[in-house]
Design an enzyme around this catalytic site. Structure first.
Site, PDB file in Angstrom:
ATOM      1  N   ASP A  13       0.582  -1.377  -0.162  1.00 58.62           N
ATOM      2  CA  ASP A  13      -0.032   0.096   0.111  1.00 58.62           C
ATOM      3  C   ASP A  13       0.814   1.289   0.152  1.00 58.62           C
ATOM      4  O   ASP A  13       1.940   1.819   0.719  1.00 58.62           O
ATOM      5  CB  ASP A  13      -1.249  -0.153   1.189  1.00 58.62           C
ATOM      6  CG  ASP A  13      -2.315   1.201   1.195  1.00 58.62           C
ATOM      7  OD1 ASP A  13      -2.468   1.392  -0.156  1.00 58.62           O
ATOM      8  OD2 ASP A  13      -2.590   1.180   2.151  1.00 58.62           O
ATOM      9  N   HIS A  30       3.161   3.746  -8.672  1.00 55.94           N
ATOM     10  CA  HIS A  30       3.322   2.389  -8.276  1.00 55.94           C
ATOM     11  C   HIS A  30       4.272   1.931  -9.519  1.00 55.94           C
ATOM     12  O   HIS A  30       5.021   0.557  -9.077  1.00 55.94           O
ATOM     13  CB  HIS A  30       1.928   1.707  -9.742  1.00 55.94           C
ATOM     14  CG  HIS A  30       0.770   2.447  -9.791  1.00 55.94           C
ATOM     15  ND1 HIS A  30       0.043   1.271  -8.040  1.00 55.94           N
ATOM     16  CD2 HIS A  30      -0.556   2.683  -9.750  1.00 55.94           C
ATOM     17  CE1 HIS A  30      -0.805   1.905  -7.749  1.00 55.94           C
ATOM     18  NE2 HIS A  30      -1.252   2.809  -8.563  1.00 55.94           N
ATOM     19  N   LEU A 124      11.591 -19.956  -4.115  1.00 57.94           N
ATOM     20  CA  LEU A 124      11.501 -19.105  -3.676  1.00 57.94           C
ATOM     21  C   LEU A 124       9.643 -19.384  -4.440  1.00 57.94           C
ATOM     22  O   LEU A 124       9.787 -19.280  -5.345  1.00 57.94           O
ATOM     23  CB  LEU A 124      11.325 -18.052  -3.781  1.00 57.94           C
ATOM     24  CG  LEU A 124      11.051 -16.583  -3.099  1.00 57.94           C
ATOM     25  CD1 LEU A 124       9.911 -17.126  -2.105  1.00 57.94           C
ATOM     26  CD2 LEU A 124      10.961 -15.109  -3.600  1.00 57.94           C
TER      27      LEU A 124
END
Length: 232
Positions: A13, A30, A124
């Site tokens: 956020d 972003h 991962l």
């Protein structure tokens, strides 16, 4: 004994606010967030986290300005076109949680390609929550269970927590040990509502583009302050 969480989930956020704070557009915020995301993937590989779930786009995000939404839909295309060869070399596996069928074709295709090409990787797992809603996930799970009961694929007597979990997007993943939210808000915003019922919650004030390696490590250590300090 050092305790490295198996599964860390992050609500990323503050990207748009970061852009405005620095005199830039929300889209530039972003983009800055995507670079931080790359760094946290690197850190997760380095310290041995097994699953990293990133809240990339919620169903509520469709309400944002059209220009911003269009940029957010283009960002995965740029990201995976650049990073997928590297993910293959580093044995990183990509998963998606969310309703990707309703994404623009170009975005959907690049996500499907990333899932398919990394499907045999064993390192991962990076799980992107994309067009995701925790409430919708549970409604869809209930609908599929009802359909399977009608078709005699399962019995209503078999319904328990484990059965329901098998109908969630995250059915192949462990529940998150930690859910981190950046940006100062102290809520989970419809994110992994079932899966995070026993997770540690960590809320930090820094906007996501500023949530670099030192702050990430600090957050992990802070959550585990009752245990022996992490040697990372």
């Amino acid at each position: 004994m050092n305790t490295i969480p198996k599964h860390v989930a992050i609500i990323m956020d503050g990207n748009g606010r970061w852009g405005k704070l620095h005199g830039r557009s929300r889209s530039e915020g972003h983009y800055a967030g995507s670079k931080t995301m790359e760094e946290l993937i690197d850190v997760s590989v380095g310290i041995g986290i097994e699953v990293l779930t990133l809240y990339a786009f919620s169903t509520e995000n469709w309400k944002r300005p059209k220009e911003e939404v269009n940029y957010l839909m283009s960002l995965p295309v740029k990201f995976f076109n650049q990073k997928l060869p590297e993910f293959m070399k580093r044995n990183i596996k990509i998963l998606i949680s969310g309703d990707i069928e309703n994404l623009p074709k170009g975005t959907r295709n690049v996500l499907v390609k990333a899932i398919e090409e990394t499907s045999d990787n064993t390192g991962l797992i990076v799980n992107f929550a994309m067009n995701y809603s925790g409430r919708s996930e549970m409604v869809q799970a209930a609908a599929h269970i009802i359909q399977d009961v009608k078709e005699n694929k399962i019995s209503i007597d078999q319904l328990d927590e484990k059965t329901l979990e098998n109908y969630l997007y995250t059915r192949t993943l462990p529940d998150p040990d930690i859910v981190i939210r950046t940006g100062g808000e102290k809520r989970i915003s419809n994110f992994l509502m079932w899966q995070s019922s026993m997770s540690e919650l960590c809320f930090v004030d820094e906007l996501f583009p500023d949530f670099k390696k030192p702050l990430f490590i600090k957050a992990l250590k802070g959550v585990y302050h009752r245990k022996q300090a992490l040697n990372i």
